[in-house]
Scaffold this active site. Sequence first.
Site, PDB file in Angstrom:
ATOM      1  N   HIS A 104       0.850  -1.209   0.000  1.00 57.71           N
ATOM      2  CA  HIS A 104       0.000   0.000   0.000  1.00 57.71           C
ATOM      3  C   HIS A 104       0.883   1.257   0.000  1.00 57.71           C
ATOM      4  O   HIS A 104       0.656   2.202   0.739  1.00 57.71           O
ATOM      5  CB  HIS A 104      -0.945  -0.005   1.210  1.00 57.71           C
ATOM      6  CG  HIS A 104      -2.052  -1.002   1.101  1.00 57.71           C
ATOM      7  ND1 HIS A 104      -3.340  -0.673   0.752  1.00 57.71           N
ATOM      8  CD2 HIS A 104      -2.064  -2.340   1.282  1.00 57.71           C
ATOM      9  CE1 HIS A 104      -4.092  -1.764   0.733  1.00 57.71           C
ATOM     10  NE2 HIS A 104      -3.348  -2.800   1.058  1.00 57.71           N
ATOM     11  N   TYR A 374       3.379  -5.649   9.616  1.00 63.67           N
ATOM     12  CA  TYR A 374       3.405  -4.180   9.525  1.00 63.67           C
ATOM     13  C   TYR A 374       4.605  -3.636  10.312  1.00 63.67           C
ATOM     14  O   TYR A 374       5.237  -2.664   9.915  1.00 63.67           O
ATOM     15  CB  TYR A 374       2.103  -3.567  10.065  1.00 63.67           C
ATOM     16  CG  TYR A 374       0.893  -3.804   9.184  1.00 63.67           C
ATOM     17  CD1 TYR A 374       0.770  -4.959   8.420  1.00 63.67           C
ATOM     18  CD2 TYR A 374      -0.145  -2.884   9.112  1.00 63.67           C
ATOM     19  CE1 TYR A 374      -0.330  -5.193   7.615  1.00 63.67           C
ATOM     20  CE2 TYR A 374      -1.254  -3.104   8.300  1.00 63.67           C
ATOM     21  CZ  TYR A 374      -1.342  -4.255   7.564  1.00 63.67           C
ATOM     22  OH  TYR A 374      -2.438  -4.485   6.765  1.00 63.67           O
TER      23      TYR A 374
HETATM   24  C1  HEM Z   1      -1.201 -11.771   5.369  1.00 63.41           C
HETATM   25  C2  HEM Z   1      -1.917 -10.651   5.371  1.00 63.41           C
HETATM   26  C3  HEM Z   1      -1.364  -9.283   5.203  1.00 63.41           C
HETATM   27  C4  HEM Z   1      -0.070  -8.841   5.149  1.00 63.41           C
HETATM   28  C5  HEM Z   1       1.207  -9.666   5.237  1.00 63.41           C
HETATM   29  C6  HEM Z   1      -0.104  -7.404   4.977  1.00 63.41           C
HETATM   30  C7  HEM Z   1       1.025  -6.607   4.900  1.00 63.41           C
HETATM   31  C8  HEM Z   1       1.000  -5.215   4.878  1.00 63.41           C
HETATM   32  C9  HEM Z   1       2.149  -4.374   5.015  1.00 63.41           C
HETATM   33  C10 HEM Z   1       3.582  -4.858   5.191  1.00 63.41           C
HETATM   34  C11 HEM Z   1       1.735  -3.088   4.964  1.00 63.41           C
HETATM   35  C12 HEM Z   1       2.590  -1.829   5.088  1.00 63.41           C
HETATM   36  C13 HEM Z   1       2.691  -1.422   6.563  1.00 63.41           C
HETATM   37  C14 HEM Z   1       3.485  -0.177   6.836  1.00 63.41           C
HETATM   38  O1  HEM Z   1       4.631  -0.044   6.387  1.00 63.41           O
HETATM   39  O2  HEM Z   1       2.963   0.707   7.550  1.00 63.41           O
HETATM   40  C15 HEM Z   1       0.310  -3.123   4.770  1.00 63.41           C
HETATM   41  C16 HEM Z   1      -0.497  -2.028   4.633  1.00 63.41           C
HETATM   42  C17 HEM Z   1      -1.871  -2.088   4.511  1.00 63.41           C
HETATM   43  N1  HEM Z   1      -2.679  -3.205   4.569  1.00 63.41           N
HETATM   44 FE1  HEM Z   1      -2.052  -5.086   4.777  1.00 63.41          FE
HETATM   45  N2  HEM Z   1      -1.411  -6.993   4.937  1.00 63.41           N
HETATM   46  C18 HEM Z   1      -2.211  -8.107   5.067  1.00 63.41           C
HETATM   47  C19 HEM Z   1      -3.576  -8.150   5.109  1.00 63.41           C
HETATM   48  C20 HEM Z   1      -4.396  -7.061   4.989  1.00 63.41           C
HETATM   49  C21 HEM Z   1      -5.827  -7.086   5.092  1.00 63.41           C
HETATM   50  C22 HEM Z   1      -6.674  -8.334   5.395  1.00 63.41           C
HETATM   51  C23 HEM Z   1      -6.258  -5.805   4.917  1.00 63.41           C
HETATM   52  C24 HEM Z   1      -7.666  -5.274   4.985  1.00 63.41           C
HETATM   53  C25 HEM Z   1      -8.618  -5.782   5.764  1.00 63.41           C
HETATM   54  C26 HEM Z   1      -5.096  -4.974   4.696  1.00 63.41           C
HETATM   55  C27 HEM Z   1      -5.100  -3.616   4.458  1.00 63.41           C
HETATM   56  C28 HEM Z   1      -3.985  -2.815   4.426  1.00 63.41           C
HETATM   57  C29 HEM Z   1      -4.035  -1.372   4.252  1.00 63.41           C
HETATM   58  C30 HEM Z   1      -5.275  -0.516   4.045  1.00 63.41           C
HETATM   59  C31 HEM Z   1      -2.710  -0.924   4.332  1.00 63.41           C
HETATM   60  C32 HEM Z   1      -2.208   0.513   4.249  1.00 63.41           C
HETATM   61  C33 HEM Z   1      -2.177   1.091   5.641  1.00 63.41           C
HETATM   62  C34 HEM Z   1      -1.648   2.500   5.618  1.00 63.41           C
HETATM   63  O3  HEM Z   1      -2.290   3.332   4.977  1.00 63.41           O
HETATM   64  O4  HEM Z   1      -0.590   2.722   6.206  1.00 63.41           O
HETATM   65  N3  HEM Z   1      -3.985  -5.766   4.760  1.00 63.41           N
HETATM   66  N4  HEM Z   1      -0.117  -4.435   4.714  1.00 63.41           N
END
Ligand code: HEM
Length: 385
Positions: A104, A374
């Site tokens: 993201h 995260y």
């Molecule tokens: C195995 C499952 C998942 C992994 C490994 C994963 C991994 C990640 C990582 C590494 C980030 C960046 C974090 C950062 O640097 O701040 C991220 C951001 C994000 N993820 Fe996931 N995610 C997963 C599942 C999900 C799910 C289920 C959702 C929604 C229900 C989701 C929604 C988001 C959103 C909206 C962001 C952006 C947050 C922001 O604006 O900082 N993710 N994810």
Amino acid sequence: MRAGARTGAQHRAHAAHESAVASFLCVRSYGPRDRVAFWRRAIAPQGGFMQRFQSRSVWHLVLLALSLLAWATGASAQTAVNATQVVDQLESTFGVHAGERRNHIKGVCAAGEFVGTKQAASYSKSALFSGKPVPVVARFSIAGGNPNAPDTTLNARGMALEFRLPDNKLQHITMINTPMFGAAQPKTFFDNLVATKPDPSTGKPDPKKVKAFLDSHPDARAQSEFLKTHNPPVSFANSAYFGIHTFKYIDKNNRTTLVRWRFVPQDGEKRLTDAQLTSMPRDFLGQALIDRAKKGPVRWDMLVTIGQPGDTETDPTVLWPEDRKEFKAGTLTLSSATPQKGGACEKINYDPLVMAEGIAATSDPILTFRSPAYAVSFSRRLQGK
Ligand code: HEM
């Protein structure tokens, strides 16, 4: 007793009581004569064929041989991954963009407030539902770790909310715009990243690898189908966002209710047409939200669904039946939006397990995996890596 003084009966008793691996390891602590005696008994015990076959020592050896065979042939396929491996794979698939989110990566900040309803307060004692305005720092994003991905990309859009509750407490809600997720286990998420890594010769994922991934991962199919049949939104303000996981609401008597939630835009849902998928510029989503917020507040209703016995609590790829009881839990009002660089959302880790009293996590393996993943991404980007 000296190891060498053990009797045959003791050895047999010992062998019968240990598991295959434990027996194998224990034999090492005996003296050399014991070792020879043990292996002689294990390989060629006294007695007829059936007796020999029933000997636990022989079974232990068979199990040991099978484990060695599996190890040697690589048949013990990896079934689990850890957060570092997944973030490393995000980097391998999308490249490393120093100081930026590994997933993201492309996004925009926004700010406003949330006001909860009395009905929500009857299910959850969270300060989120006090009825008083709660300040919010929001971030909207496109899934994936490519900062140059076109805003027409057929993948998920994200809405992340940090609610600043009284007494410096925080509540996070981090959602995407598909009702279900594309993985029931972290390994599926990892395998998806491997399968969709752009082929160096085309710069695009290899369709054969993507098909093989979907064929072998049924838990990825519902979201993939949804993304194929629903074009992305024209603006972040024209999209609904889904909590996807099941959470627990805990009321003031410590009664727990299983819930799922979504945020529905008061501006209405509006998707790009097929023609717009090819005609729109690469970057338009961030500016569209900034422009929209200048015209006046942008609002979403928070709708909460109540689970019934038998509704899945731990599988984010499976939807609950549509007839479940639903209520309005509050209104989110965003009154400004700014580019993420230097914006209030830039340095926030929207870890979905940051929760205040009154809302709690279930043991959904994806939900619990997100927090460490995260943290790895956050730590790398904060270090400027
Ligand atoms: C195995 C499952 C998942 C992994 C490994 C994963 C991994 C990640 C990582 C590494 C980030 C960046 C974090 C950062 O640097 O701040 C991220 C951001 C994000 N993820 Fe996931 N995610 C997963 C599942 C999900 C799910 C289920 C959702 C929604 C229900 C989701 C929604 C988001 C959103 C909206 C962001 C952006 C947050 C922001 O604006 O900082 N993710 N994810």
